[in-house]
Design an enzyme around this catalytic site. Structure first.
Site, PDB file in Angstrom:
ATOM      1  N   GLY A 114       0.827  -1.204   0.000  1.00 55.84           N
ATOM      2  CA  GLY A 114       0.000   0.000   0.000  1.00 55.84           C
ATOM      3  C   GLY A 114       0.862   1.255   0.000  1.00 55.84           C
ATOM      4  CG  ASP A 116      -1.976   3.415   2.690  1.00 58.32           C
ATOM      5  OD1 ASP A 116      -1.376   2.490   2.100  1.00 58.32           O
ATOM      6  OD2 ASP A 116      -2.972   3.217   3.419  1.00 58.32           O
ATOM      7  CG  ASP A 137      -2.362   4.941   8.397  1.00 57.40           C
ATOM      8  OD1 ASP A 137      -3.421   5.432   8.847  1.00 57.40           O
ATOM      9  OD2 ASP A 137      -1.925   5.204   7.270  1.00 57.40           O
ATOM     10  CB  THR A 198     -25.909  -5.553  23.887  1.00 58.25           C
ATOM     11  OG1 THR A 198     -26.570  -6.601  24.588  1.00 58.25           O
ATOM     12  CG2 THR A 198     -25.296  -6.096  22.598  1.00 58.25           C
TER      13      THR A 198
END
Length: 294
Positions: A114, A116, A137, A198
């Protein structure tokens, strides 16, 4: 393209992720504008970026605008470039690939990595030159990556981001509710353990569980790179990405927060000035992350 070619020109950095595109403009006087964001699932999203740039930042000199684009989504990249080419010359549109980033990727398949991750890792070395850095990240996926002091990318690990975890529980079970990840991750909400309902149980489980996993992965990454540390005995840690602010308060590991390392890297002219490194050739025994970091 050299620094002289970009001098005096507005630069638009666009970081296209799995769910959204973020952009920022650096003016000729080196001022960077605030960061904008648009969902890539919304209709006409490339037009929103172009309108913002032309109306708010570069109304008098659109021909001079230089676009730098980093993306992990090929369809979104094609959409944006198609829209840009109707208004701007092809020479002004630059898609940043791994070979454009002055960092040595010590992984088996650099072309599958990637962009990024490489950009964030490289920018981290600009913040902490000559030091090892762990880059976390926190986006749609969370990556924990190791970068060496000589600007080498050692690979890392990938796990689901907060939004994917909330969505998975809501859609993959019959009885559990589908929570809005942004609302569920609000910093003002108390994360009780044990939780007594929950919704609270889901929030606490995902947020504390993710923070715990990141802390453990940081420790393991630092231990594996112990020979390349600063005087404190541990690599620096930088947290970036859309969920960085929420996770920062939950982490035990010392770290700094730099929310937009990828955009910061794209606006840094050194990304185009420094030499492109040769692709490393690794055998199986040298590969630090195998297919997990493709």
């Amino acid at each position: 393209m050299t620094r002289s070619a970009t001098f005096g020109r507005p630069v638009v950095a666009v970081d296209i992720g799995n769910s959204a595109a973020k952009w920022s403009v650096r003016q000729p006087d080196s001022r960077a504008t605030s960061i904008q964001r648009v969902s890539i699932k919304s209709h006409g999203w490339p037009g929103e970026i172009i309108r913002d740039v032309l109306s708010g930042h570069c109304p008098t000199m659109p021909a001079d605008v230089l676009w730098r684009i980093a993306t992990v989504s090929s369809p979104a990249r094609l959409q944006l470039i198609d829209s840009l080419q109707r208004r701007f010359s092809p020479e002004s549109i630059r898609t940043i690939a791994w070979r454009n980033v002055p960092i040595k990727p010590l992984v088996r398949y650099p072309d599958r990595l990637g962009i990024d991750r490489l950009l964030a890792g490289w920018k981290a070395t600009r913040i902490y030159p000559g030091q090892s850095v762990v880059v976390v990240d926190a986006g749609s996926a969370i990556t924990v990556d190791s970068v060496g002091p000589a600007s080498e990318f050692h690979g890392g690990v990938i796990l689901p981001g907060l939004s994917l975890q909330f969505e998975s529980l809501g859609r993959g079970t019959d009885a559990l509710p589908l929570l809005d990840s942004r609302e569920a991750a609000e910093q003002s909400i108390e994360l009780a353990v044990p939780a007594i309902d929950t919704v609270s149980a889901i929030r606490s489980g995902i947020l504390w569980g993710t923070a715990g996993a990141i802390d453990r992965l940081i420790q393991m990454t630092q231990a594996n790179g112990a020979e390349n540390t600063d005087h404190t005995g541990a690599a620096k840690v930088i947290l970036t990405g859309g969920d960085s602010a929420r996770l920062s308060s939950l982490l035990k590991s010392p770290h700094t927060v730099s929310p937009c390392l990828v955009l910061d890297a794209l606006l840094d002219d050194a990304i185009l000035d420094e030499p492109i490194l040769d692709e490393p050739i690794l055998n199986d025994s040298q590969d630090p992350c195998a297919r997990s970091s493709d």
